[in-house]
Design a protein around this motif. Structure first.
Motif: not given
Length: 410
Positions: A51, A53-54, A210-211, A213-214, A241, A243, A384
């Motif tokens: 984790t 930040h994006r 991956e991704d 978290d998006k 990943t 968020p 977020h």
């Protein structure tokens, strides 16, 4: 290097390939990679959350992890983005298992691996599963793809089905209906295929997903809170990943019970909690930018301005630098001027302005003064969307993103 060439190196949306990693990667003192590698040495079947930040560099660090493991001949890494196979705004836990299968099939097809008879038997069964989906799709929605025979035919067909799964809502509906009754078969097939690949390559498989978290927070919470057990069921080690907003969720303590550990990648500090410039963090961000572009393309003070406004998030720094280069080209400048950079910053700030309302402004002003957040959905949403940024030096603290601060007034 000119401005046009610089813009090619400043693509904030593309993850670093292993080749680009050698050129653009900047080592980070706060990277959790060494701990992660040591954890992977201790046991098989471990599951990790990764984790931060994006845009803080998780993809680059995970690419670095893959590069670190390659010379050791220990793991065969299958690293992929769920965006390759899924619509991240319309997914559920079964989709993630399918994505793992799609990625494994893609790897086997790409390596032209000669699969065992045991895997061929499962592939034939899954070929029937694929044909069943196509027949259902044809009955209910029209169309359909002619099935190809044999293992190689299934691999190619299954990958085509993956593309349709991402693009077509009707195909997603058909596949989900079928998978809901055959999830155990899919997991068994994934495990058998994974073991076959390990036998053929001589390496253990490690998945890096991956991704996730998006995704929207509601989607992510449903995945990781309600279906953590399913996400951790595949036998191979997996890194997902995760968020950062869910790291602050009331459900996090329950989520973490299903995973070996959570690895946190902090973003860079451009300022200390008391407001003084953080020279070390600013210099690291300058290095990230100057790995991609030449300093001579920027007027004095421009790079420092971009660093100060990125909030310590590398992707935002790269985006601002690219936009500033574009402004310079629009204005027929040979170099990026302060005015070009200020216009790029203003354009990025306008995007944040669209997300603000009176309630959010009030919360952001409280964070600006206290450097703290409360454990509520409103604060998590601001984390977020990067209106609030988390920092760490000994303990966690928070601040309003510099692009947003200018919108708050007094």
């Amino acid at each position: 290097m000119n401005l046009r060439q610089a813009m090619k190196n400043l693509d904030p949306k593309e993850s670093l390939s292993l080749k680009e990693l050698k050129i653009f990667y900047v080592p980070r003192e706060d990277s959790p990679l060494k701990r992660l590698i040591l954890d992977l040495e201790e046991a098989d079947e471990q599951k990790f959350l990764f984790t931060g930040h994006r845009g803080t560099g998780k993809s680059s660090e995970l690419a670095k992890l893959e590069a670190e493991l390659l010379p050791e001949n220990t793991y065969q890494v299958i690293r992929f983005s769920v965006r390759d196979f899924l619509d991240i705004y319309d997914l559920d836990y079964k989709d993630v298992i399918l994505a793992l299968f799609f990625a494994t099939v893609r790897f086997a097809e790409g390596q032209k691996l000669k699969l065992s008879r045991a895997v061929e038997a499962i592939v034939k069964d899954l070929l029937n599963f694929g044909q069943e989906i196509e027949r259902t799709d044809e009955r209910e929605y029209g169309g359909g793809v002619e099935a190809e025979g044999g293992t190689e035919g299934f691999l190619a067909q299954f990958l085509k089905l993956g593309l349709r799964f991402k693009a077509e809502a009707s195909t997603r509906t058909s596949i989900r209906t079928t998978v809901s009754h055959r999830l155990r078969d899919l997991l068994t097939g994934l495990e058998t295929l994974s073991k076959d690949i390990e036998r053929l390559t001589g390496r253990k498989l490690l998945y890096i997903v991956e991704d996730l978290d998006k995704t929207d927070l509601h989607v992510a919470e449903t995945l990781f809170f309600k279906h953590a057990q399913s996400l951790t069921e595949p036998r191979s080690p997996i890194i997902y990943t995760f968020p950062i907003a869910l790291f602050h969720s009331n459900h996090y303590q329950q989520i973490k019970q299903f995973f070996t550990d959570t690895k946190f990648l902090p973003n860079f500090k451009t300022k200390a909690k008391a407001g003084k410039d953080d020279a070390k963090g600013c210099e690291a961000l300058r290095n990230i930018l100057l790995k991609r572009v030449h300093e001579s393309l920027f007027e004095d003070g421009v790079i420092d301005l971009l660093v100060n406004y990125c909030g310590g998030i590398p992707r935002i720094l790269i985006q601002l630098a690219r936009s500033a280069c574009l402004e310079a080209r629009v204005n027929d400048h040979e170099l990026v001027t302060l005015a070009d950079a200020q216009e790029a910053i203003a354009a990025e700030r306008r995007d944040y302005q669209l997300m603000l309302n009176q309630e959010r402004e009030s919360l952001l002003k409280l964070v600006r003064e206290s450097k703290e957040i409360e454990n509520t959905d409103n604060y998590r949403e601001l984390l977020h969307n990067l209106s609030i940024v988390q920092y760490r030096n000994g303990q966690y603290w928070y601040d309003v993103h510099p692009l947003v601060k200018d919108l708050l007034g007094d």
